[in-house]
Write a protein that holds these residues in place. Structure first.
Motif, short mmCIF file in Angstrom:
data_model
loop_
_atom_site.label_atom_id
_atom_site.label_comp_id
_atom_site.label_asym_id
_atom_site.label_seq_id
_atom_site.Cartn_x
_atom_site.Cartn_y
_atom_site.Cartn_z
N ARG A 55 40.76 -58.08 -27.61
CA ARG A 55 39.73 -58.11 -26.58
C ARG A 55 38.33 -57.90 -27.16
NH1 ARG A 55 41.28 -57.82 -21.23
NH2 ARG A 55 43.50 -57.52 -20.85
N SER A 56 38.26 -57.18 -28.27
CA SER A 56 36.95 -56.89 -28.86
C SER A 56 36.47 -57.98 -29.80
CB SER A 56 37.00 -55.56 -29.60
OG SER A 56 37.88 -55.64 -30.72
N GLY A 57 37.27 -59.05 -29.97
CA GLY A 57 36.85 -60.16 -30.81
C GLY A 57 37.21 -60.01 -32.27
N THR A 58 38.08 -59.07 -32.59
CA THR A 58 38.52 -58.91 -33.98
C THR A 58 39.26 -60.17 -34.43
OG1 THR A 58 38.75 -56.53 -33.63
CG2 THR A 58 39.91 -57.47 -35.53
N PRO A 59 38.97 -60.67 -35.61
CA PRO A 59 39.69 -61.86 -36.10
C PRO A 59 41.20 -61.65 -36.10
CG PRO A 59 37.80 -61.41 -37.49
CD PRO A 59 37.92 -60.25 -36.55
N TRP A 60 41.92 -62.76 -35.89
CA TRP A 60 43.38 -62.73 -35.72
C TRP A 60 44.08 -61.94 -36.82
CZ3 TRP A 60 46.38 -64.27 -31.73
CH2 TRP A 60 47.75 -64.44 -31.98
N THR A 61 43.77 -62.22 -38.07
CA THR A 61 44.49 -61.56 -39.16
C THR A 61 44.19 -60.07 -39.19
OG1 THR A 61 42.70 -62.19 -40.67
CG2 THR A 61 44.65 -63.61 -40.61
N GLN A 62 42.97 -59.68 -38.86
CA GLN A 62 42.63 -58.26 -38.82
C GLN A 62 43.26 -57.58 -37.60
OE1 GLN A 62 38.43 -57.39 -39.38
NE2 GLN A 62 38.19 -59.23 -40.65
N ALA A 63 43.35 -58.32 -36.50
CA ALA A 63 43.94 -57.76 -35.29
C ALA A 63 45.41 -57.43 -35.48
CB ALA A 63 43.78 -58.74 -34.12
N LYS A 64 46.06 -58.08 -36.43
CA LYS A 64 47.47 -57.81 -36.71
C LYS A 64 47.68 -56.49 -37.44
CE LYS A 64 49.36 -62.52 -37.07
NZ LYS A 64 50.67 -62.27 -36.44
N VAL A 65 46.60 -55.92 -37.99
CA VAL A 65 46.72 -54.70 -38.78
C VAL A 65 46.84 -53.49 -37.84
CG1 VAL A 65 45.61 -53.21 -40.47
CG2 VAL A 65 45.39 -55.70 -40.66
N ALA A 66 47.90 -52.71 -38.01
CA ALA A 66 48.12 -51.52 -37.20
C ALA A 66 49.00 -50.55 -37.98
CB ALA A 66 48.80 -51.90 -35.88
N PRO A 67 48.99 -49.29 -37.60
CA PRO A 67 49.92 -48.35 -38.24
C PRO A 67 51.36 -48.79 -38.02
CG PRO A 67 48.25 -47.20 -36.96
CD PRO A 67 48.13 -48.65 -36.61
N PRO A 68 52.30 -48.22 -38.78
CA PRO A 68 53.71 -48.61 -38.63
C PRO A 68 54.18 -48.52 -37.19
CG PRO A 68 53.43 -47.21 -40.53
CD PRO A 68 52.12 -47.20 -39.82
N ARG A 69 54.98 -49.51 -36.80
CA ARG A 69 55.54 -49.55 -35.45
C ARG A 69 57.01 -49.14 -35.48
NH1 ARG A 69 54.40 -55.49 -34.53
NH2 ARG A 69 53.92 -55.43 -36.76
N HIS A 70 57.47 -48.59 -34.36
CA HIS A 70 58.84 -48.08 -34.31
C HIS A 70 59.50 -48.46 -32.99
CE1 HIS A 70 58.43 -45.58 -37.91
NE2 HIS A 70 57.22 -45.29 -37.48
N GLU A 71 60.80 -48.52 -33.01
CA GLU A 71 61.59 -48.68 -31.79
C GLU A 71 61.90 -47.32 -31.21
OE1 GLU A 71 64.95 -50.95 -33.05
OE2 GLU A 71 63.72 -52.67 -33.66
N LEU A 72 62.14 -47.28 -29.93
CA LEU A 72 62.48 -46.01 -29.28
C LEU A 72 63.86 -45.53 -29.72
CD1 LEU A 72 61.88 -43.72 -27.37
CD2 LEU A 72 62.45 -45.22 -25.44
N ALA A 73 64.79 -46.45 -29.88
CA ALA A 73 66.13 -46.06 -30.32
C ALA A 73 66.04 -45.36 -31.67
CB ALA A 73 67.03 -47.29 -30.43
N GLY A 74 66.54 -44.14 -31.71
CA GLY A 74 66.53 -43.36 -32.93
C GLY A 74 65.28 -42.55 -33.15
N SER A 75 64.25 -42.76 -32.34
CA SER A 75 63.01 -41.99 -32.49
C SER A 75 63.19 -40.58 -31.95
CB SER A 75 61.86 -42.67 -31.74
OG SER A 75 61.39 -43.80 -32.42
N ALA A 76 62.56 -39.63 -32.64
CA ALA A 76 62.57 -38.24 -32.19
C ALA A 76 61.50 -38.06 -31.12
CB ALA A 76 62.29 -37.31 -33.37
N VAL A 77 61.94 -37.69 -29.92
CA VAL A 77 61.04 -37.54 -28.78
C VAL A 77 61.06 -36.08 -28.34
CG1 VAL A 77 60.54 -38.24 -26.41
CG2 VAL A 77 61.47 -39.91 -28.04
N GLY A 78 59.91 -35.46 -28.37
CA GLY A 78 59.78 -34.09 -27.88
C GLY A 78 59.26 -34.09 -26.46
#
Length: 332
Positions: free
Chosen positions: A133-156
């Motif tokens: 939405r902020s106009g970040t170029p496509w390749t840069q917009a793909k950059v994010a911290p590691p992503r995880h699935e809920l299955a197996g995630s520790a939820v407090g």
């Protein structure tokens, strides 16, 4: 003479809470005029004046002082929301007025939104959306911290409240591994919920996701401060659909500005959240305007719950969702 039920709920909310004449079994309700300023004590006093029962919602003034004095027959306040603290004074209890509320009707809706926010954070949906939405170029917009699935995630989970339990049920059904911090959760209840119980510090240290579902009490106010936030692992996610007062807002903002944590927040110390508030501009924050419990289904459930409570009260039966003066005094 039939009891008088006054309904201090604006027309738009009344249509959600009481569709299909949900109050029809309670006689001829006395309803607020369209456009009435129910936040003005004199307007609420005029509506409530002859009432035995008063149904309230969040635009209402508090049932205290002049409102109470103008309502000599009032015996029950039935609130369509969860927290009654802003809407009833202790003087009402001193006069023998009883209070009930519809928080139980919202548990599923809040639990579902908390899960939706959890999933969005885990998959960094908010970061991708902000970048595009902020106009970040496509390749840069793909950059994010590691992503995880809920299955197996520790939820407090902090607080095995009604909403906490709804959240736990949904998270566990998707494979999340849940640990709960709640001094009042018994071993047998924990076993039935399928969760482990631990102290708050242990929950914080071990959680990929931390979801807050505790009430605001003297002992829980600002329970998540700078020290507690520092215990969360790098990259941890905070979901707060409970109350802003559980968290030190300045400490959370500092952590979020550092980028070490991501958060999804539905409740704020200042509401409405100011347009220029720094939370609005952070790409690692997902915001909703205190609407977690606002589904069509939850509103209708709340109306049915309130109507049933009024029916019990008028029939001399025990209330199922009563708030006592001691409970009110302890609420934050």
């Amino acid at each position: 003479m039939s009891p008088v039920v006054a309904v201090a709920v604006p027309a738009d909310l009344r249509a959600l809470f009481f569709p299909d004449d949900a109050l029809s079994g309670l006689g001829e309700p006395r309803v607020a005029a369209d456009g009435a300023d129910l936040g003005a004590p004199e307007v609420l006093a005029e509506l409530a004046g002859p009432a035995d029962v008063l149904v309230t919602s969040w635009p209402c003034a508090a049932v205290t002082g002049a409102v109470l004095a103008a309502s000599p027959s009032l015996r029950l306040v039935a609130h369509t929301g969860a927290s009654v603290k802003p809407y009833v004074g202790l003087d009402a209890f001193e006069r023998g007025v009883r209070v009930t509320q519809a928080g139980a009707a919202m548990a599923r809706a809040v639990g579902e939104q908390a899960v939706a926010l959890t999933l969005a954070l885990l998959h960094r949906v908010h970061r991708f959306d902000s970048a595009l939405r902020s106009g970040t170029p496509w390749t840069q917009a793909k950059v994010a911290p590691p992503r995880h699935e809920l299955a197996g995630s520790a939820v407090g989970v902090v607080g095995a409240s009604r909403t906490g339990r709804a959240y736990i049920e949904l998270v566990r059904s998707l494979g999340g591994v849940v640990t709960v911090a709640d001094p009042y959760l018994s071993a047998s209840e924990a076993a039935s919920l399928g969760v482990r119980v631990a102290g708050l510090d242990d929950v914080l240290r071990g959680s990929r996701v931390l979801a807050l579902h505790a009430p605001v009490l003297p002992e829980t106010r600002r329970m998540i401060g700078a020290r507690e936030l520092a215990l969360l692992p790098d990259g941890a996610l905070l979901v707060n659909t409970a109350r802003a007062a559980l968290v030190d807002g300045d400490a959370l903002l500092a952590e979020l500005r550092s980028g070490r944590l991501d958060a999804a927040i539905d409740v704020f110390d200042e509401q409405p959240l100011p347009v220029g508030h720094p939370l609005r501009s952070l790409p690692n924050v997902l915001l909703t305007p205190h609407e977690a419990g606002g589904t069509v289904e939850a509103r209708a459930r709340g109306g049915r719950l309130v109507a049933a409570e009024i029916g019990r009260f008028l029939g001399g039966e025990p209330l199922q969702h009563e708030v006592t003066s001691d409970q009110l005094a302890r609420l934050g």
